[in-house]
Write a protein that holds these residues in place. Sequence first.
Motif, PDB file in Angstrom:
ATOM      1  N   ALA A  17       0.873  -1.104   0.133  1.00 22.02           N
ATOM      2  CA  ALA A  17       0.125   0.085   0.151  1.00 22.02           C
ATOM      3  C   ALA A  17       0.840   1.380   0.334  1.00 22.02           C
ATOM      4  O   ALA A  17       0.997   1.866  -0.818  1.00 22.02           O
ATOM      5  CB  ALA A  17      -1.297   0.144   1.366  1.00 22.02           C
ATOM      6  N   TYR A  18       1.821   1.115   0.689  1.00 22.91           N
ATOM      7  CA  TYR A  18       3.059   1.929   1.359  1.00 22.91           C
ATOM      8  C   TYR A  18       3.417   2.537  -0.181  1.00 22.91           C
ATOM      9  O   TYR A  18       3.163   4.089  -0.943  1.00 22.91           O
ATOM     10  CB  TYR A  18       3.465   2.413   1.732  1.00 22.91           C
ATOM     11  N   GLN A  19       3.868   1.591  -0.761  1.00 21.84           N
ATOM     12  CA  GLN A  19       4.422   2.128  -2.417  1.00 21.84           C
ATOM     13  C   GLN A  19       3.634   2.097  -3.953  1.00 21.84           C
ATOM     14  O   GLN A  19       3.976   3.158  -4.159  1.00 21.84           O
ATOM     15  CB  GLN A  19       5.639   1.245  -2.525  1.00 21.84           C
ATOM     16  N   ASP A  20       2.926   2.065  -3.176  1.00 18.29           N
ATOM     17  CA  ASP A  20       1.408   2.446  -4.232  1.00 18.29           C
ATOM     18  C   ASP A  20       1.429   3.876  -4.105  1.00 18.29           C
ATOM     19  O   ASP A  20       1.245   4.810  -5.067  1.00 18.29           O
ATOM     20  CB  ASP A  20       0.520   1.024  -4.060  1.00 18.29           C
ATOM     21  N   PHE A  21       1.264   4.258  -3.133  1.00 22.43           N
ATOM     22  CA  PHE A  21       0.258   5.264  -2.827  1.00 22.43           C
ATOM     23  C   PHE A  21       1.515   6.209  -3.311  1.00 22.43           C
ATOM     24  O   PHE A  21       1.579   7.574  -3.361  1.00 22.43           O
ATOM     25  CB  PHE A  21      -0.311   5.207  -1.093  1.00 22.43           C
ATOM     26  N   LEU A 113     -14.848  -7.134  -6.286  1.00 22.38           N
ATOM     27  CA  LEU A 113     -15.617  -6.007  -6.923  1.00 22.38           C
ATOM     28  C   LEU A 113     -15.661  -5.294  -5.683  1.00 22.38           C
ATOM     29  O   LEU A 113     -15.985  -3.820  -5.944  1.00 22.38           O
ATOM     30  CB  LEU A 113     -16.772  -6.735  -7.397  1.00 22.38           C
ATOM     31  N   GLY A 114     -15.732  -5.201  -4.516  1.00 22.88           N
ATOM     32  CA  GLY A 114     -15.779  -4.463  -3.051  1.00 22.88           C
ATOM     33  C   GLY A 114     -14.483  -3.575  -3.274  1.00 22.88           C
ATOM     34  O   GLY A 114     -15.279  -2.840  -2.957  1.00 22.88           O
ATOM     35  N   GLY A 115     -13.424  -4.665  -3.543  1.00 26.03           N
ATOM     36  CA  GLY A 115     -12.369  -3.551  -2.994  1.00 26.03           C
ATOM     37  C   GLY A 115     -12.180  -2.806  -4.521  1.00 26.03           C
ATOM     38  O   GLY A 115     -12.233  -0.835  -3.956  1.00 26.03           O
ATOM     39  N   LEU A 116     -12.340  -2.782  -5.745  1.00 28.59           N
ATOM     40  CA  LEU A 116     -12.674  -1.791  -6.570  1.00 28.59           C
ATOM     41  C   LEU A 116     -13.967  -0.669  -6.051  1.00 28.59           C
ATOM     42  O   LEU A 116     -13.694  -0.007  -6.425  1.00 28.59           O
ATOM     43  CB  LEU A 116     -13.147  -2.858  -8.370  1.00 28.59           C
ATOM     44  N   MET A 117     -14.868  -1.306  -5.923  1.00 29.70           N
ATOM     45  CA  MET A 117     -15.887   0.218  -5.784  1.00 29.70           C
ATOM     46  C   MET A 117     -15.766   0.753  -4.928  1.00 29.70           C
ATOM     47  O   MET A 117     -15.267   1.687  -4.959  1.00 29.70           O
ATOM     48  CB  MET A 117     -17.095  -0.554  -5.131  1.00 29.70           C
ATOM     49  N   VAL A 118     -15.062   0.292  -3.517  1.00 23.31           N
ATOM     50  CA  VAL A 118     -14.033   1.040  -2.477  1.00 23.31           C
ATOM     51  C   VAL A 118     -13.170   2.034  -2.767  1.00 23.31           C
ATOM     52  O   VAL A 118     -13.309   3.140  -2.625  1.00 23.31           O
ATOM     53  CB  VAL A 118     -13.927   0.494  -1.229  1.00 23.31           C
ATOM     54  N   PHE A 123     -11.212   7.094  -4.464  1.00 18.03           N
ATOM     55  CA  PHE A 123      -9.886   8.603  -5.430  1.00 18.03           C
ATOM     56  C   PHE A 123     -11.041   9.161  -5.815  1.00 18.03           C
ATOM     57  O   PHE A 123     -10.657  10.305  -6.477  1.00 18.03           O
ATOM     58  CB  PHE A 123      -9.635   7.266  -5.990  1.00 18.03           C
ATOM     59  N   LEU A 124     -12.069   9.209  -6.354  1.00 19.55           N
ATOM     60  CA  LEU A 124     -13.119  10.605  -6.795  1.00 19.55           C
ATOM     61  C   LEU A 124     -13.636  11.140  -5.783  1.00 19.55           C
ATOM     62  O   LEU A 124     -13.131  12.401  -6.213  1.00 19.55           O
ATOM     63  CB  LEU A 124     -14.665   9.654  -7.231  1.00 19.55           C
ATOM     64  N   ILE A 125     -13.410  10.828  -4.799  1.00 25.44           N
ATOM     65  CA  ILE A 125     -13.683  11.914  -3.026  1.00 25.44           C
ATOM     66  C   ILE A 125     -12.437  12.814  -3.184  1.00 25.44           C
ATOM     67  O   ILE A 125     -12.222  13.912  -2.660  1.00 25.44           O
ATOM     68  CB  ILE A 125     -14.397  11.001  -2.042  1.00 25.44           C
ATOM     69  N   TYR A 126     -10.982  11.340  -3.294  1.00 27.51           N
ATOM     70  CA  TYR A 126      -9.901  12.541  -3.047  1.00 27.51           C
ATOM     71  C   TYR A 126      -9.488  13.353  -4.375  1.00 27.51           C
ATOM     72  O   TYR A 126      -9.367  14.631  -4.061  1.00 27.51           O
ATOM     73  CB  TYR A 126      -8.586  11.552  -3.337  1.00 27.51           C
ATOM     74  N   ARG A 127     -10.014  12.986  -5.812  1.00 22.12           N
ATOM     75  CA  ARG A 127     -10.050  13.869  -7.026  1.00 22.12           C
ATOM     76  C   ARG A 127     -10.509  14.723  -6.498  1.00 22.12           C
ATOM     77  O   ARG A 127     -10.411  15.954  -7.070  1.00 22.12           O
ATOM     78  CB  ARG A 127     -10.618  12.650  -7.938  1.00 22.12           C
ATOM     79  N   MET A 128     -11.818  14.972  -5.885  1.00 17.40           N
ATOM     80  CA  MET A 128     -12.945  16.379  -6.265  1.00 17.40           C
ATOM     81  C   MET A 128     -12.076  17.201  -5.117  1.00 17.40           C
ATOM     82  O   MET A 128     -12.010  18.864  -4.894  1.00 17.40           O
ATOM     83  CB  MET A 128     -14.483  15.706  -5.684  1.00 17.40           C
ATOM     84  N   LEU A 129     -11.455  16.607  -3.700  1.00 14.30           N
ATOM     85  CA  LEU A 129     -10.951  17.647  -2.926  1.00 14.30           C
ATOM     86  C   LEU A 129      -9.366  18.123  -3.647  1.00 14.30           C
ATOM     87  O   LEU A 129      -8.962  19.425  -3.414  1.00 14.30           O
ATOM     88  CB  LEU A 129     -10.253  16.793  -1.388  1.00 14.30           C
ATOM     89  N   PHE A 130      -9.337  17.605  -3.786  1.00 16.08           N
ATOM     90  CA  PHE A 130      -7.199  17.750  -5.158  1.00 16.08           C
ATOM     91  C   PHE A 130      -6.983  17.839  -5.649  1.00 16.08           C
ATOM     92  O   PHE A 130      -6.899  16.237  -6.526  1.00 16.08           O
ATOM     93  CB  PHE A 130      -5.999  17.006  -3.772  1.00 16.08           C
ATOM     94  N   LYS A 132      -5.164  18.177  -8.349  1.00 19.32           N
ATOM     95  CA  LYS A 132      -4.377  18.242  -8.895  1.00 19.32           C
ATOM     96  C   LYS A 132      -3.891  17.663  -8.169  1.00 19.32           C
ATOM     97  O   LYS A 132      -2.211  17.427  -9.064  1.00 19.32           O
ATOM     98  CB  LYS A 132      -3.080  19.581  -8.194  1.00 19.32           C
ATOM     99  N   ALA A 133      -4.274  16.122  -8.252  1.00 16.10           N
ATOM    100  CA  ALA A 133      -3.672  15.277  -7.490  1.00 16.10           C
ATOM    101  C   ALA A 133      -3.795  14.473  -8.861  1.00 16.10           C
ATOM    102  O   ALA A 133      -3.894  14.169 -10.137  1.00 16.10           O
ATOM    103  CB  ALA A 133      -4.299  14.423  -7.059  1.00 16.10           C
ATOM    104  N   SER A 134      -2.449  13.199  -8.927  1.00 16.52           N
ATOM    105  CA  SER A 134      -2.383  12.277 -10.338  1.00 16.52           C
ATOM    106  C   SER A 134      -3.954  11.607 -10.769  1.00 16.52           C
ATOM    107  O   SER A 134      -4.798  11.798  -9.184  1.00 16.52           O
ATOM    108  CB  SER A 134      -1.629  11.740  -9.259  1.00 16.52           C
ATOM    109  N   HIS A 135      -3.375  11.384 -11.525  1.00 16.98           N
ATOM    110  CA  HIS A 135      -5.259  11.253 -12.565  1.00 16.98           C
ATOM    111  C   HIS A 135      -5.212   9.245 -12.156  1.00 16.98           C
ATOM    112  O   HIS A 135      -5.317   8.701 -12.428  1.00 16.98           O
ATOM    113  CB  HIS A 135      -4.656  10.476 -13.889  1.00 16.98           C
ATOM    114  N   GLN A 136      -4.165   8.692 -11.537  1.00 17.96           N
ATOM    115  CA  GLN A 136      -3.948   7.417 -11.369  1.00 17.96           C
ATOM    116  C   GLN A 136      -4.147   6.870 -10.176  1.00 17.96           C
ATOM    117  O   GLN A 136      -3.639   7.291  -9.042  1.00 17.96           O
ATOM    118  CB  GLN A 136      -2.142   7.021 -11.567  1.00 17.96           C
ATOM    119  N   ILE A 137      -5.380   5.974 -10.049  1.00 21.92           N
ATOM    120  CA  ILE A 137      -5.250   5.183  -9.388  1.00 21.92           C
ATOM    121  C   ILE A 137      -4.528   3.980  -8.538  1.00 21.92           C
ATOM    122  O   ILE A 137      -3.874   2.954  -9.504  1.00 21.92           O
ATOM    123  CB  ILE A 137      -7.323   4.616  -9.901  1.00 21.92           C
ATOM    124  N   PRO A 138      -4.312   3.825  -7.419  1.00 18.88           N
ATOM    125  CA  PRO A 138      -3.009   3.703  -6.738  1.00 18.88           C
ATOM    126  C   PRO A 138      -3.835   2.003  -6.196  1.00 18.88           C
ATOM    127  O   PRO A 138      -4.034   2.147  -5.105  1.00 18.88           O
ATOM    128  CB  PRO A 138      -2.720   3.844  -5.722  1.00 18.88           C
TER     129      PRO A 138
END
Length: 165
Positions: A17-21, A113-118, A123-130, A132-138
């Motif tokens: 998780a750390y590496q990917d984020f 499937l549950g993990g994909l949705m979560v 990530f969508l909420i994160y992108r709305m708040l930030f 300029k954040a990266s478009h790549q989903i970890p």
Amino acid sequence: MQTYLTIVSILLLMIIAYQDFRYRAVSWLIVVVWGALIAWQSISGSGWEIWLRESMVNIGFFAVQYGALTLYFSLKERRLVHLADVYIGWGDILFIGIMCFGFSLPGFVALYLGGLMVVLFVFLIYRMLFTKASHQIPLAGGLALLLTIVQIFQPDFKSLILQFS
């Protein structure tokens, strides 16, 4: 012994998780070591034959999903699209592929499937708040974090997910 394996699994998932984020990349070696650990736990809990059958069904499920997405994006763009080149990273594919070897079909489908949705929702909420954040989903990192949370807060994680029936 099982407690130690769970702790090692959690530590490996936290590293992924750390590496990917942080880097939007994961070490394939760590993912493979985690995969060997969960596969070994599954084999010891269910036996070789059941583990192999369930793993192959999971791989088939993932392959059908990957093929359907490839077909969708290829038709949409009117050319053959290789998902790993554009839409999903090889680390994400490796992580999900490794998950196939550690979970029963219901557990894999629920986590996948549950993990994909979560992950996508967060990530969508994160992108709305930030903005300029990266478009790549970890994705691998998000799934690893979700599995870490499940293992920590679900004391009976092994019997619910890793044991084949």
